[in-house]
Design a protein around this motif. Structure first.
Motif, PDB file in Angstrom:
ATOM      1  N   PRO A 102     -21.463  41.238  43.342  1.00 48.80           N
ATOM      2  CA  PRO A 102     -22.492  42.033  43.992  1.00 48.80           C
ATOM      3  C   PRO A 102     -21.956  43.357  44.481  1.00 48.80           C
ATOM      4  O   PRO A 102     -20.848  43.461  44.967  1.00 48.80           O
ATOM      5  CB  PRO A 102     -22.911  41.137  45.162  1.00 48.80           C
ATOM      6  CG  PRO A 102     -21.712  40.310  45.458  1.00 48.80           C
ATOM      7  CD  PRO A 102     -21.047  40.082  44.141  1.00 48.80           C
ATOM      8  N   ARG A 107     -26.460  44.690  50.942  1.00 46.30           N
ATOM      9  CA  ARG A 107     -25.465  43.646  50.602  1.00 46.30           C
ATOM     10  C   ARG A 107     -26.111  42.265  50.591  1.00 46.30           C
ATOM     11  O   ARG A 107     -25.825  41.448  49.703  1.00 46.30           O
ATOM     12  CB  ARG A 107     -24.310  43.689  51.600  1.00 46.30           C
ATOM     13  CG  ARG A 107     -23.374  44.869  51.416  1.00 46.30           C
ATOM     14  CD  ARG A 107     -22.089  44.670  52.197  1.00 46.30           C
ATOM     15  NE  ARG A 107     -22.340  44.540  53.628  1.00 46.30           N
ATOM     16  CZ  ARG A 107     -22.326  45.571  54.473  1.00 46.30           C
ATOM     17  NH1 ARG A 107     -22.096  46.788  54.035  1.00 46.30           N
ATOM     18  NH2 ARG A 107     -22.536  45.381  55.766  1.00 46.30           N
ATOM     19  N   HIS A 108     -26.963  41.985  51.565  1.00 45.02           N
ATOM     20  CA  HIS A 108     -27.607  40.673  51.621  1.00 45.02           C
ATOM     21  C   HIS A 108     -28.515  40.439  50.406  1.00 45.02           C
ATOM     22  O   HIS A 108     -28.540  39.336  49.842  1.00 45.02           O
ATOM     23  CB  HIS A 108     -28.421  40.540  52.906  1.00 45.02           C
ATOM     24  CG  HIS A 108     -27.609  40.162  54.109  1.00 45.02           C
ATOM     25  ND1 HIS A 108     -27.044  38.908  54.261  1.00 45.02           N
ATOM     26  CD2 HIS A 108     -27.273  40.857  55.223  1.00 45.02           C
ATOM     27  CE1 HIS A 108     -26.389  38.848  55.408  1.00 45.02           C
ATOM     28  NE2 HIS A 108     -26.510  40.023  56.012  1.00 45.02           N
ATOM     29  N   GLU A 131     -28.275  41.825  47.416  1.00 42.79           N
ATOM     30  CA  GLU A 131     -27.424  41.637  46.237  1.00 42.79           C
ATOM     31  C   GLU A 131     -26.801  40.242  46.226  1.00 42.79           C
ATOM     32  O   GLU A 131     -26.681  39.613  45.168  1.00 42.79           O
ATOM     33  CB  GLU A 131     -26.331  42.705  46.219  1.00 42.79           C
ATOM     34  CG  GLU A 131     -26.861  44.097  45.947  1.00 42.79           C
ATOM     35  CD  GLU A 131     -25.794  45.166  46.106  1.00 42.79           C
ATOM     36  OE1 GLU A 131     -24.654  44.807  46.482  1.00 42.79           O
ATOM     37  OE2 GLU A 131     -26.088  46.347  45.862  1.00 42.79           O
ATOM     38  N   LEU A 132     -26.437  39.752  47.394  1.00 40.82           N
ATOM     39  CA  LEU A 132     -25.860  38.411  47.478  1.00 40.82           C
ATOM     40  C   LEU A 132     -26.902  37.357  47.110  1.00 40.82           C
ATOM     41  O   LEU A 132     -26.601  36.398  46.389  1.00 40.82           O
ATOM     42  CB  LEU A 132     -25.323  38.162  48.890  1.00 40.82           C
ATOM     43  CG  LEU A 132     -24.644  36.810  49.130  1.00 40.82           C
ATOM     44  CD1 LEU A 132     -23.438  36.649  48.205  1.00 40.82           C
ATOM     45  CD2 LEU A 132     -24.202  36.676  50.585  1.00 40.82           C
ATOM     46  N   THR A 151     -27.321  37.444  43.337  1.00 45.49           N
ATOM     47  CA  THR A 151     -26.141  36.892  42.658  1.00 45.49           C
ATOM     48  C   THR A 151     -26.137  35.371  42.714  1.00 45.49           C
ATOM     49  O   THR A 151     -25.887  34.704  41.699  1.00 45.49           O
ATOM     50  CB  THR A 151     -24.859  37.440  43.308  1.00 45.49           C
ATOM     51  OG1 THR A 151     -24.848  38.863  43.204  1.00 45.49           O
ATOM     52  CG2 THR A 151     -23.620  36.884  42.615  1.00 45.49           C
ATOM     53  N   GLU A 152     -26.400  34.815  43.883  1.00 47.05           N
ATOM     54  CA  GLU A 152     -26.374  33.363  44.041  1.00 47.05           C
ATOM     55  C   GLU A 152     -27.530  32.680  43.309  1.00 47.05           C
ATOM     56  O   GLU A 152     -27.434  31.504  42.960  1.00 47.05           O
ATOM     57  CB  GLU A 152     -26.416  33.009  45.528  1.00 47.05           C
ATOM     58  CG  GLU A 152     -25.155  33.433  46.281  1.00 47.05           C
ATOM     59  CD  GLU A 152     -25.217  33.073  47.750  1.00 47.05           C
ATOM     60  OE1 GLU A 152     -26.320  32.766  48.244  1.00 47.05           O
ATOM     61  OE2 GLU A 152     -24.154  33.112  48.416  1.00 47.05           O
TER      62      GLU A 152
END
Length: 207
Positions: free
Chosen positions: A12, A80-81, A83-84, A87-88
Motif C-alpha cells: 500500500p 493510508r487506512h 489503501e490498507l 490491500t487486505e
C-alpha cells in the motif's frame, strides 16, 4: 486517465510517477532554470532580493499554518487506512491479484473525507469510516476504521469506490487472468450519516 498498479503485490501507498509525469517534471525544472530571476545575477543582487522577503510571523498566521499542517496529517492518515483496507481485501473480498487505481485517487478521497468532517463537533476524530467497492454484485465491504479510537464516533462516513466493469488493463493480459485484474473508476461517493440524529444521510458524488 493515468492508472497505477499501486496495490499489485499488496504494497500500500507505493505510488510511482508515470512516465508522462516524469517527463513533464524534467521539462518544468529545465524551464524554471532558464526563467529564474536569480540566474546570471551577482551574489549581492541575490542577497538583496532575499532580504526583501518578509514573512508573516503573527499569531494568526502561525495558527493558520498549524491548522493546515493538522489537515495534511489527517488526510495522509485517511489515505493510508483506505489503501490498507483495499490491500487486505484484494484476495478475500475483491478476489483479484491486481488492483488498479487512478493516479492519486486515494489522496483525493482522503482530502474529501477530511473536508466532509470539518463541520462535526470532533471533526474527523469523531468519524467511523467504512470503505466499500461497488461492482456487478452490489456493494462489497472492504474495511472500516477510526482515526482516533479513543473518541466515541458521532457520525458514520461511507466511502463507496466503483469498479470499472470493463476488463482491467490490457497490458497485463499476458501475466494475469482477466478476472484477476480489478480497476477502479475515478468517481466515488461519500455518504455521511449522523449516529445520534434523525437527520437524513448526506450524499456527495465526486467525479
Amino acid at each position: 486517465m493515468v492508472y497505477t498498479a499501486a496495490l499489485l503485490f499488496g504494497n500500500p501507498g507505493l505510488f510511482d510517477l508515470s512516465e508522462e509525469e516524469s517527463v513533464l517534471e524534467m521539462i518544468g525544472k529545465y524551464f524554471l532554470q532558464l526563467t529564474s530571476p536569480g540566474r546570471g545575477t551577482s551574489s549581492a543582487r541575490r542577497g538583496s532580493v532575499e532580504s526583501s522577503d518578509e514573512r508573516d510571523n503573527s499569531p494568526v498566521a502561525q495558527m493558520d499554518a498549524g491548522v493546515e499542517q493538522e489537515q495534511r496529517v489527517l488526510q495522509q492518515a485517511v489515505t493510508r487506512h483506505i489503501e490498507l483496507c483495499l490491500t487486505e481485501a484484494k484476495a478475500s473480498t475483491l478476489l483479484c491479484q491486481v488492483l488498479l487505481l487512478p493516479h492519486h485517487m486515494t489522496a483525493r478521497v482522503g482530502q474529501d473525507v477530511v473536508r466532509s468532517s470539518a463541520d462535526e463537533p470532533c471533526g474527523l476524530r469523531g468519524a467511523f469510516i467504512k470503505v466499500y467497492v461497488e461492482g456487478k454484485e452490489g456493494l462489497k465491504p472492504v474495511g472500516s476504521f477510526s482515526i482516533d479510537p479513543s473518541v466515541t464516533p458521532t457520525f458514520e462516513l461511507s466511502v463507496i469506490l466503483r469498479a470499472d466493469q470493463s476488463y482491467g488493463w490490457p497490458a497485463l493480459k499476458h501475466i494475469f487472468e482477466s478476472d484477476k485484474v480489478l480497476k477502479l473508476r475515478p468517481e466515488y461517493r461519500l455518504v455521511k450519516r449522523k449516529l445520534y440524529s434523525s437527520a437524513s444521510p448526506v450524499i456527495h458524488d465526486f467525479y
